[in-house]
Motif scaffolding. Structure first.
Motif, PDB file in Angstrom:
ATOM      1  N   ILE A 224     -14.362 -22.100  31.207  1.00  0.00           N
ATOM      2  CA  ILE A 224     -14.034 -20.829  31.860  1.00  0.00           C
ATOM      3  C   ILE A 224     -12.548 -20.505  31.690  1.00  0.00           C
ATOM      4  N   ILE A 225     -11.711 -21.530  31.836  1.00  0.00           N
ATOM      5  CA  ILE A 225     -10.268 -21.305  31.670  1.00  0.00           C
ATOM      6  C   ILE A 225      -9.951 -20.855  30.251  1.00  0.00           C
ATOM      7  N   LYS A 226     -10.596 -21.515  29.268  1.00  0.00           N
ATOM      8  CA  LYS A 226     -10.364 -21.120  27.878  1.00  0.00           C
ATOM      9  C   LYS A 226     -10.811 -19.680  27.632  1.00  0.00           C
ATOM     10  N   LEU A 227     -11.999 -19.347  28.164  1.00  0.00           N
ATOM     11  CA  LEU A 227     -12.478 -17.976  27.992  1.00  0.00           C
ATOM     12  C   LEU A 227     -11.559 -16.981  28.691  1.00  0.00           C
ATOM     13  N   SER A 228     -11.092 -17.367  29.865  1.00  0.00           N
ATOM     14  CA  SER A 228     -10.161 -16.479  30.572  1.00  0.00           C
ATOM     15  C   SER A 228      -8.885 -16.281  29.770  1.00  0.00           C
ATOM     16  N   ASP A 229      -8.405 -17.369  29.165  1.00  0.00           N
ATOM     17  CA  ASP A 229      -7.215 -17.247  28.311  1.00  0.00           C
ATOM     18  C   ASP A 229      -7.472 -16.319  27.129  1.00  0.00           C
ATOM     19  N   GLN A 230      -8.674 -16.472  26.560  1.00  0.00           N
ATOM     20  CA  GLN A 230      -8.992 -15.590  25.430  1.00  0.00           C
ATOM     21  C   GLN A 230      -9.068 -14.131  25.867  1.00  0.00           C
ATOM     22  N   VAL A 231      -9.672 -13.890  27.037  1.00  0.00           N
ATOM     23  CA  VAL A 231      -9.739 -12.514  27.547  1.00  0.00           C
ATOM     24  C   VAL A 231      -8.343 -11.967  27.801  1.00  0.00           C
ATOM     25  N   THR A 232      -7.507 -12.797  28.373  1.00  0.00           N
ATOM     26  CA  THR A 232      -6.123 -12.380  28.633  1.00  0.00           C
ATOM     27  C   THR A 232      -5.392 -12.062  27.334  1.00  0.00           C
ATOM     28  N   ALA A 233      -5.635 -12.928  26.323  1.00  0.00           N
ATOM     29  CA  ALA A 233      -4.995 -12.684  25.029  1.00  0.00           C
ATOM     30  C   ALA A 233      -5.489 -11.372  24.411  1.00  0.00           C
ATOM     31  N   CYS A 234      -6.791 -11.129  24.560  1.00  0.00           N
ATOM     32  CA  CYS A 234      -7.337  -9.876  24.009  1.00  0.00           C
ATOM     33  C   CYS A 234      -6.758  -8.654  24.729  1.00  0.00           C
ATOM     34  N   LEU A 235      -6.631  -8.754  26.051  1.00  0.00           N
ATOM     35  CA  LEU A 235      -6.086  -7.626  26.807  1.00  0.00           C
ATOM     36  C   LEU A 235      -4.604  -7.399  26.508  1.00  0.00           C
ATOM     37  N   SER A 236      -3.899  -8.446  26.216  1.00  0.00           N
ATOM     38  CA  SER A 236      -2.466  -8.318  25.899  1.00  0.00           C
ATOM     39  C   SER A 236      -2.210  -7.957  24.449  1.00  0.00           C
ATOM     40  N   ASP A 237      -3.295  -7.808  23.668  1.00  0.00           N
ATOM     41  CA  ASP A 237      -3.129  -7.445  22.252  1.00  0.00           C
ATOM     42  C   ASP A 237      -2.601  -6.011  22.176  1.00  0.00           C
ATOM     43  N   PRO A 238      -1.543  -5.730  21.372  1.00  0.00           N
ATOM     44  CA  PRO A 238      -0.996  -4.355  21.285  1.00  0.00           C
ATOM     45  C   PRO A 238      -1.974  -3.343  20.708  1.00  0.00           C
ATOM     46  N   ARG A 239      -3.035  -3.843  20.020  1.00  0.00           N
ATOM     47  CA  ARG A 239      -4.009  -2.891  19.463  1.00  0.00           C
ATOM     48  C   ARG A 239      -4.768  -2.171  20.572  1.00  0.00           C
ATOM     49  N   TYR A 240      -4.820  -2.808  21.752  1.00  0.00           N
ATOM     50  CA  TYR A 240      -5.544  -2.198  22.873  1.00  0.00           C
ATOM     51  C   TYR A 240      -4.578  -1.602  23.905  1.00  0.00           C
ATOM     52  N   GLY A 246      -4.015   4.913  20.348  1.00  0.00           N
ATOM     53  CA  GLY A 246      -4.813   3.709  20.665  1.00  0.00           C
ATOM     54  C   GLY A 246      -5.946   4.022  21.606  1.00  0.00           C
ATOM     55  N   GLY A 247      -5.736   4.963  22.548  1.00  0.00           N
ATOM     56  CA  GLY A 247      -6.818   5.311  23.473  1.00  0.00           C
ATOM     57  C   GLY A 247      -7.979   5.936  22.763  1.00  0.00           C
ATOM     58  N   GLY A 248      -7.697   6.767  21.739  1.00  0.00           N
ATOM     59  CA  GLY A 248      -8.793   7.378  20.989  1.00  0.00           C
ATOM     60  C   GLY A 248      -9.583   6.353  20.221  1.00  0.00           C
ATOM     61  N   LEU A 249      -8.843   5.394  19.627  1.00  0.00           N
ATOM     62  CA  LEU A 249      -9.536   4.343  18.884  1.00  0.00           C
ATOM     63  C   LEU A 249     -10.361   3.473  19.805  1.00  0.00           C
ATOM     64  N   ASP A 250      -9.808   3.197  20.998  1.00  0.00           N
ATOM     65  CA  ASP A 250     -10.522   2.351  21.958  1.00  0.00           C
ATOM     66  C   ASP A 250     -11.783   3.065  22.433  1.00  0.00           C
ATOM     67  N   SER A 251     -11.712   4.308  22.671  1.00  0.00           N
ATOM     68  CA  SER A 251     -12.872   5.065  23.122  1.00  0.00           C
ATOM     69  C   SER A 251     -13.948   5.110  22.044  1.00  0.00           C
ATOM     70  N   GLN A 252     -13.528   5.271  20.807  1.00  0.00           N
ATOM     71  CA  GLN A 252     -14.503   5.306  19.716  1.00  0.00           C
ATOM     72  C   GLN A 252     -15.177   3.949  19.543  1.00  0.00           C
ATOM     73  N   THR A 253     -14.384   2.902  19.627  1.00  0.00           N
ATOM     74  CA  THR A 253     -14.962   1.546  19.513  1.00  0.00           C
ATOM     75  C   THR A 253     -15.912   1.271  20.664  1.00  0.00           C
ATOM     76  N   PHE A 254     -15.554   1.704  21.854  1.00  0.00           N
ATOM     77  CA  PHE A 254     -16.410   1.496  23.018  1.00  0.00           C
ATOM     78  C   PHE A 254     -17.750   2.205  22.861  1.00  0.00           C
ATOM     79  N   LYS A 255     -17.686   3.443  22.343  1.00  0.00           N
ATOM     80  CA  LYS A 255     -18.943   4.169  22.113  1.00  0.00           C
ATOM     81  C   LYS A 255     -19.808   3.472  21.080  1.00  0.00           C
ATOM     82  N   GLN A 256     -19.139   2.902  20.033  1.00  0.00           N
ATOM     83  CA  GLN A 256     -19.904   2.169  19.012  1.00  0.00           C
ATOM     84  C   GLN A 256     -20.587   0.935  19.616  1.00  0.00           C
ATOM     85  N   PHE A 257     -19.832   0.271  20.466  1.00  0.00           N
ATOM     86  CA  PHE A 257     -20.409  -0.910  21.140  1.00  0.00           C
ATOM     87  C   PHE A 257     -21.589  -0.516  22.029  1.00  0.00           C
ATOM     88  N   GLN A 258     -21.469   0.575  22.744  1.00  0.00           N
ATOM     89  CA  GLN A 258     -22.580   1.017  23.588  1.00  0.00           C
ATOM     90  C   GLN A 258     -23.806   1.366  22.754  1.00  0.00           C
TER      91      GLN A 258
END
Length: 736
Positions: A224-240, A246-258
């Protein structure tokens, strides 16, 4: 009764304690010699001794002792205050007289004095504790003495000896009851200890489980700690990051995921629907397969019954042809027609009906299912017999063989070879026959049970005998070699001269010839060893089976040179035949038939090559367990089975010819077994032993007479030859 002796013991204990306390006082700084203690008097109670400061201080006496009632004496109680007053006066006087000296003392002397006083205080406290323990001991001793006094008083209060004796018995019963309760308490304590040990073991197991679960929990926490670290790393990524692009790209990716998630959900629903459909199809197919299996099974049963009926019809047809062939009233045309029908039955399309299978000409042990006869009439008889055997097997396979197999499987389940032991259940099972799947195991156990003593003493006995037979040829080795190729010639395991079974048989017979010097080798032993080899599949086990049959099951001298025990058994069989089958015995007597000419070989080789294998092997199953009584039962059962057919023959030559081969025409082994073990009852073993002993003694007497007559004949022959020589010499003299 008196309680003087326990009080004397207590007085001695008190004296020893006081002596020890006085020794301790002598070692203290306050100790001076005191006069011996005397019991206080009334005068001492009312008066007190005046003390002056100059008098030497008296040592403090021990704590007052308790009297038998546990009370402190008044004199001793008042002695302690005066003692402490004198000590105080002494201290004051000493302080007033030595004040200048004390001022010159150092601080170290005062500290030493204080330490000595503390040690003295500690000693006094220990003495008080010891006196308290003594008081407690005295209380317990007093209670025991009072209880003994009451018991003795009750005993003395009784007037007669009988009442006193009854009182003593009552006390003894009470003591025994108390001892019993003590034993029960000990047993309960032992049970509780065991339960505690079990609880400890369970506790250890639970602790181990807790440890494992804790480790798993820690591992999960790390994941769980490792996964939490990975989530934290993903959230701190400048791409997001939260920039407009970046917000437009994030929204488009989110729609693709849905959209992907919705597609996956649709796929899951489709797979669920397809799975339900396939499960229903599989259920329907399984149901159809079960129905078809049941139908196939019922059709197979019907086919077996129809085939059995067909075999019976064919057998009757061939039997009618055989009777017509034996009829002498037929004209040549009719005889030729009958002969033609017989030839068609032997060579025509009936072969496809008679034969079970082209690959099933032999059974599991290599014996031929359909016997061979060289004579044409015997070939017809073989066909009839094969049809009867086939019909019998088809009709009894479902009703007899499978239940017997399940009974043996249930009996042997969970048992090792050492767990098998003689019992009525095992006896009944062996009489019914051992299935081929379990026969090797059961035979091995029975052989080991009969040869356990010698095998335990000589574990490598067979190997040693084989080595001896290789280095030192036995005199019987030539006869053994000749008999090898005469052994079970119709069995496929012994039919070839190069068969490995023949070499195994040779080694077994040579080893036995060195094992039993009195017998060496006797014709017939080769067949016994061959049967053992076929079933046990081991040279050593076959050797021990031969030893068990010859040396433990069969009577002594059964296979020696004169075969005296075998001849005695033939006379015993004639006695039983006259008792069990009187009509047949009278028929044999009327036509001067000596059945021993036929049955002697039955007994010598235990029916080997005289009965079909499906009857021979169940006979051996019971024979290895019960002994020679089984041979007599089956011999009488064979005559009973064919009694009506034998009684119809009124020619001695034809009777002998029929007796030579009639055992091979028996197809219903279950019927024969029922006759042997049911119709021949009662068959007590003691009667068999008594008759065997009687005929053996008679036969030995006849043999002795025969030997004497032979010696007389030899002597007369020598005398006759001497006379002839003298006559010839006298005639030569006359010629000269």
């Amino acid at each position: 009764m008196s309680i003087k002796h326990p009080l004397i013991e207590l007085q001695n204990s008190v004296h020893s304690l006081r002596k020890r306390s006085s020794q301790e006082w002598s070692q203290s700084v306050f100790h001076v010699e005191a006069p011996p203690w005397t019991p206080p008097t009334p005068a001492d109670t009312n008066t007190s001794t005046p003390r002056t400061p100059v008098e030497p201080p008296t040592p403090p006496t021990p704590l007052p002792l308790a009297d038998p009632a546990g009370q402190v004496s008044p004199a001793e109680g008042r002695e302690s205050p005066s003692l402490f007053e004198g000590r105080n006066r002494k201290t004051k006087s000493r302080s007033s007289s030595t004040m200048p000296v004390l001022r010159r003392d150092t601080l170290s002397s005062s500290l030493d004095r204080t330490s000595r006083l503390q040690q003295e205080k500690q000693m006094l406290m220990e003495e008080v504790k010891a006196q308290k323990e003594l008081v407690w001991i005295l209380h317990k001793a007093l209670e025991a003495a009072q209880l003994e006094k009451r018991t003795c008083a009750e005993f003395l209060a009784e007037k007669g000896e009988q009442e006193r004796l009854e009182l003593l018995r009552h006390r003894e019963r009470q003591a025994a009851d108390l001892r019993g309760r003590l034993e029960e308490a000990k047993a309960e304590a032992e049970v509780m200890r065991r339960s505690l040990a079990q609880k400890d073991a369970q506790l250890a197991e639970l602790q181990e489980n807790i440890r494992i679960l804790t480790e798993k929990n820690n591992a999960k926490k790390e994941v769980i700690i490792k996964l939490s670290d990975q989530v934290t790393a993903c959230l701190s990524d400048p791409r997001y990051s939260g920039s407009p692009s970046g917000g437009g790209l994030d929204s488009q990716t989110f729609k693709q995921f849905q959209q992907d998630i919705e597609n996956l959900k649709d796929d899951i629903e489709a797979y669920k629907t397809q799975n339900k459909f396939l499960n229903s199809e599989i259920y329907q197919l399984t149901k159809l397969w079960r129905n078809s299996s049941e139908q196939e099974k019922s059709l197979m049963v019907k086919c077996a019954y129809l085939e059995a009926s067909n075999c019976q019809v064919e057998s009757r047809y061939l039997g009618v042809l055989r009777k017509l062939q034996e009829t002498k009233s037929l004209d040549p045309v009719q005889r030729g027609a009958v002969q033609k029908m017989i030839e068609d039955a032997l060579k025509g399309e009936l072969k496809s009906v008679i034969k079970l299978n082209t690959a099933r000409d032999h059974d599991e042990y290599g014996f031929k299912i359909i016997p061979d006869y060289e004579v044409e009439d015997m070939k017809l008889l073989a066909k009839i017999q094969a049809l009867e055997i086939r019909s019998h097997n088809l009709l009894h396979q479902e009703g007899v063989e499978r239940p017997l197999l399940s009974r043996w499987a249930q009996y042997l389940a969970g048992r090792s070879d050492n767990d098998l032991c003689p019992s009525p259940e095992l006896k009944n099972l062996l009489r019914s026959g051992v299935p081929q799947e379990y026969r090797q195991r059961v035979w091995r156990w029975m052989v080991r049970a009969r040869t356990r003593t010698i095998r335990d003493r000589h574990p490598q006995h067979y190997q040693q005998l084989c080595e001896k037979s290789q280095t030192s040829p036995h005199p019987a080795s030539r006869q053994i070699q000749l008999d090898l190729h005469r052994t079970l010639t119709t069995n496929q395991h012994f039919s070839s001269p190069s068969s490995p079974a023949l070499q195994q048989l040779r080694r077994v017979l040579l080893a036995f010839s060195w094992q039993n010097h009195a017998i060496g080798y006797c014709q017939g032993l080769n067949r016994l060893a061959a049967i053992a080899l076929l079933v046990l599949q081991s040279e050593e086990d076959a050797f021990w089976c031969l030893v068990a049959v010859v040396e433990t099951i069969m009577p002594q001298d059964y296979y020696t040179k004169n075969l005296v025990a075998s001849q005695a058994d033939q006379r015993v069989l004639k006695d039983f035949l006259a008792e069990k089958l009187p009509r047949l015995a009278a028929h044999f007597e009327e036509h001067s038939i000596d059945v021993s000419l036929i049955t002697f070989n039955w007994f010598l080789v235990v029916f080997v090559e005289s009965l079909p294998s499906d009857i021979l092997l169940p006979l051996w199953d019971a024979f290895l367990y019960e002994g020679t009584k089984v041979i007599f039962r089956y011999a009488l059962a064979l005559f009973k089975y064919k009694e009506d057919d034998i009684l119809k023959i009124h020619d001695s030559v034809e009777i002998y010819q029929y007796l030579r081969f009639f055992t091979k025409t028996i197809s219903d082994g279950r019927k024969l077994t029922g006759i042997a073990f049911n119709d021949m009852n009662p068959f007590p073993g003691r009667l068999l032993r008594n008759r065997r002993t009687l005929h053996l003694e008679r036969l030995q007497g006849e043999l002795r007479e025969l030997e004497e007559q032979q010696k007389e004949f030899v002597a007369e022959s020598v005398e006759r030859k001497d006379k002839e020589i003298d006559t010839m010499v006298s005639e030569d003299d006359d010629d000269l």
